[in-house]
Design a protein around this motif. Structure first.
Motif: not given
Length: 163
Positions: A19-28, A33-35, A48-51, A131-140
């Protein structure tokens, strides 16, 4: 069609990955990789981040309300029916097809949340599913043998109904 029994739904509340609470931490972590993305907001944030995700699974909803940030359709667009709490055979077929024909957007009439499970099973090793985890962030979830085994175990919680 596979249906998730109500008593098994609690198994799907915890993040199926990191779980990443901030989407920007996922980008690096996505470079080279295939996303694959599941959810309108996650897909929109990637774009929005060009991916452009190789596969995007969307339903026009976020937290059961119309999504105001509808992502752009990338590549071929496949429409499937997938009622809430289910994984339909058509959804699985679309995901399997999409793996070899990227970029593909799968537009779900119903709910796309559980698409993460068959997508992790079908995805090649080293790919990333978001995928999104409602009210928490994004899961990688990075795809490896452990991720595939865990997804297959979750899939065993479902009950097949119909032909």
């Amino acid at each position: 069609m596979l249906v998730l029994p109500k008593e098994s739904r609690k198994l799907f509340k915890d993040p199926f990955g990191i779980l990443h609470r901030d989407f920007s931490t996922v980008i690096p972590e996505l470079a080279g990789r295939a996303v694959y993305s599941v959810g309108d907001v996650v897909t929109h944030n990637l774009q929005k981040n060009g991916i452009t995700p190789a596969i995007a699974v969307v339903d026009g909803q976020t937290m059961r309300s119309p999504c105001s940030r509808m992502p752009e359709i990338s590549g071929e667009c496949i429409h499937v029916e997938n009622p809430a709490g289910t994984i339909t055979d058509d959804l699985v077929k679309a995901l399997t097809y999409a793996i070899d024909h990227t970029p593909v957007t799968i537009m779900v009439n119903g709910e796309e949340d559980l698409a993460v499970i068959p997508l992790v099973i079908a995805a090649p090793e080293a790919a990333i599913v978001l995928y999104g985890q409602p009210h928490k962030g994004v899961v990688l979830r990075t795809i490896d043998a452990e991720a595939k085994a865990a997804a297959k175990e979750l899939l065993r919680q479902f009950v097949r109904v119909g032909a």
